[in-house]
Scaffold this motif. Sequence first.
Motif, PDB file in Angstrom:
ATOM      1  N   GLU A   1      41.506  41.669  33.291  1.00  0.00           N
ATOM      2  CA  GLU A   1      40.758  41.651  32.035  1.00  0.00           C
ATOM      3  C   GLU A   1      39.905  40.391  31.919  1.00  0.00           C
ATOM      4  O   GLU A   1      38.756  40.440  31.472  1.00  0.00           O
ATOM      5  CB  GLU A   1      41.718  41.754  30.851  1.00  0.00           C
ATOM      6  CG  GLU A   1      42.347  43.117  30.701  1.00  0.00           C
ATOM      7  CD  GLU A   1      43.382  43.170  29.589  1.00  0.00           C
ATOM      8  OE1 GLU A   1      43.736  42.093  29.042  1.00  0.00           O
ATOM      9  OE2 GLU A   1      43.840  44.272  29.271  1.00  0.00           O
TER      10      GLU A   1
ATOM     11  N   ALA B   1      35.839  40.204  31.833  1.00  0.00           N
ATOM     12  CA  ALA B   1      35.143  39.484  30.762  1.00  0.00           C
ATOM     13  C   ALA B   1      34.116  38.518  31.338  1.00  0.00           C
ATOM     14  O   ALA B   1      32.986  38.428  30.835  1.00  0.00           O
ATOM     15  CB  ALA B   1      36.152  38.738  29.891  1.00  0.00           C
TER      16      ALA B   1
ATOM     17  N   ARG C   1      30.033  38.864  30.949  1.00  0.00           N
ATOM     18  CA  ARG C   1      29.212  37.748  30.445  1.00  0.00           C
ATOM     19  C   ARG C   1      28.086  37.427  31.427  1.00  0.00           C
ATOM     20  O   ARG C   1      26.942  37.195  31.024  1.00  0.00           O
ATOM     21  CB  ARG C   1      30.102  36.525  30.228  1.00  0.00           C
ATOM     22  CG  ARG C   1      29.354  35.250  29.930  1.00  0.00           C
ATOM     23  CD  ARG C   1      29.418  34.901  28.486  1.00  0.00           C
ATOM     24  NE  ARG C   1      28.544  33.797  28.165  1.00  0.00           N
ATOM     25  CZ  ARG C   1      28.955  32.638  27.708  1.00  0.00           C
ATOM     26  NH1 ARG C   1      30.231  32.419  27.490  1.00  0.00           N
ATOM     27  NH2 ARG C   1      28.094  31.696  27.432  1.00  0.00           N
TER      28      ARG C   1
END
Length: 64
Positions: A5, A9, A13
């Motif tokens: 996870e 992320a 980004r």
Amino acid sequence: MEQLEEQIAHLTRAVDDLSDTVARQDTEIATLTRRVEMLMRREAARDSDGGGSVTLGDERPPHY
């Protein structure tokens, strides 16, 4: 699972940052393209008017 996870992320980004950069560059390229086209039209008009000849460094001036 938590590591995946976190990695997702970071990748999300990075993709968002790259997308913003590409969008900004697209806008800049469009602006520069319009400016170049304007300058080329201006130069073509100047050439067709026959005004303002440019003396290059290796050419003799007309008074010789």
